[in-house]
Motif scaffolding. Structure first.
Motif, PDB file in Angstrom:
ATOM      1  N   SER A 298      47.036 -66.242  22.306  1.00 44.04           N
ATOM      2  CA  SER A 298      46.239 -67.472  22.242  1.00 44.04           C
ATOM      3  C   SER A 298      45.196 -67.427  21.135  1.00 44.04           C
ATOM      4  O   SER A 298      44.474 -68.408  20.922  1.00 44.04           O
TER       5      SER A 298
ATOM      6  N   MET B 101      47.863 -71.542  27.313  1.00 44.73           N
ATOM      7  CA  MET B 101      48.996 -71.175  28.157  1.00 44.73           C
ATOM      8  C   MET B 101      49.217 -69.667  28.174  1.00 44.73           C
ATOM      9  O   MET B 101      49.412 -69.062  29.233  1.00 44.73           O
TER      10      MET B 101
ATOM     11  N   SER C  23      46.433 -67.841  30.084  1.00 47.44           N
ATOM     12  CA  SER C  23      46.539 -68.012  31.531  1.00 47.44           C
ATOM     13  C   SER C  23      47.565 -67.070  32.145  1.00 47.44           C
ATOM     14  O   SER C  23      47.527 -66.792  33.346  1.00 47.44           O
TER      15      SER C  23
END
Length: 359
Positions: free
Chosen positions: A210, A200, A203
């Motif tokens: 991440s 998430m 992105s």
């Protein structure tokens, strides 16, 4: 007849060269391309350590040989190369010579599977992480052999202490690597890095959120501190406690054989730092998915992150006092191993729920 023999010879050479000689030559070229800069980094890490600690202690550090002291590592290397290597009369000569080699060899051999970019490695094998765990565990044999072969009670006592400490923290580091293996689903070092570039946060352009350091923060902390102990760095350097057992297992060594132990220590610092970056800090991935960051080559990101982690090693040395040996063993067996085991179960249970962020 002579022309026929010449043509046959040319045909054999033409077949042998691409099939046998060139692949071996190409592998040797790649090995030199990795090890030559690595040994340069090892040499100049000694200078950076003295400069960094000097900065924290408000002094200059080496500044006499070359501009800003930049030729100091070369001078140190020449001095050590010209010193006499003395082998004690009662020492086991073969094992005495083998000890330093067994210590530095794993720190260099592990680089065979270290990736510098997507599929950029000497050997991009699927069991890369397993190879690293296996090859680095051999270092403890070099320490034990050096202490035993010296035929000295001081050296043997130092070797026993060093090997006990290294084995203790290898267990905690091994569990840390198992957790990373679980969330990545692969033993391939490239796959482990690439798995940190999705999710998430990635992105939305915040790739650094991440990386494995955030969801596996306790494991990340345990790995880093265990790396200090595994490489016998301060505050876990009781192996070289001058007030206790002088230079530990190295006490009977001199000249370049003595220097090889220190080269192995600094090579191991760089190795565990680059592993920390690959496993927890996104490897060659840029921290933010933006054009300004993405134009920088991946190997530069890998180098910058590794430099920061290595510098923290030096920062720790100039900050904390040395621990007692019983404190070191208590931390490894009674805190780190239980913490990694508990977190292993927590992550395993987490991955079985609908909140699994590593799908």
């Amino acid at each position: 007849m002579i022309d026929g023999m010449y043509a046959t010879g040319q045909g054999l050479m033409g077949g042998i060269w691409p099939a046998t000689v060139w692949p071996v030559l190409w592998v040797l070229i790649k090995i030199v391309a990795v090890l030559a800069p690595l040994m340069g980094c090892v040499a100049y890490l000694t200078l950076w350590e003295r400069k960094a600690i000097g900065f924290t202690q408000v002094r200059l550090g080496p500044n006499r040989i070359g501009p800003f002291g930049l030729l100091q590592p070369i001078a140190d290397a020449l001095k050590l190369l010209t010193k006499e290597i003395i082998i004690p009369t009662a020492a086991s000569k073969g094992l005495f010579v083998l000890g330093p080699i067994m210590t530095i060899m794993p720190a260099l051999a592990a680089w065979a599977v270290i990736p510098f970019g997507p599929d950029v490695a000497l050997a991009n094998v699927n069991a890369g992480l397993l190879f690293i765990m296996a090859i680095t565990s051999l270092e403890v044999y070099g320490v034990i052999i050096a202490g035993w072969a010296s035929n000295s009670k001081y050296a043997f006592l130092g070797a026993m202490r060093a090997s006990a400490q290294m084995v203790s923290y290898e267990i905690a580091m091994g569990f840390c690597l198992v957790v990373v293996l679980m969330v990545s689903g692969s033993l391939n070092m490239t796959d482990i890095v690439m798995s940190q570039g999705s999710g998430m946060a990635a992105s939305r352009g915040l790739t650094f959120l991440s990386w494995n350091w955030l969801p596996l923060l306790p494991i990340f902390v345990v790995y880093f501190i265990s790396s200090l102990a595994e490489t016998n760095r301060h505050p876990f350097d009781v192996v070289e406690g001058e007030s206790e057992i002088v230079a530990g297992h190295m006490v009977e060594y001199s000249g370049m054989s003595f220097a090889m132990f220190f080269l192995a220590e600094y090579a191991n610092m760089i190795l565990v730092s680059v592993l920390c970056v690959l496993l927890f800090l996104g490897g060659w991935l840029s921290p933010i998915d933006h054009a300004f960051f993405n134009w920088i080559p991946g190997w530069i990101w890998l180098g910058l992150k590794t430099f920061v982690v290595v510098t923290i090693f030096l920062w720790v040395r100039s900050t904390f006092p040395r621990f007692r040996y019983d404190q070191i063993m208590r931390l490894g067996w009674k805190i780190f191993i239980p913490v990694t085991l508990v977190w292993l179960v927590v992550v395993g249970a987490w991955m079985q729920t609908s909140y699994n962020i590593w799908k």
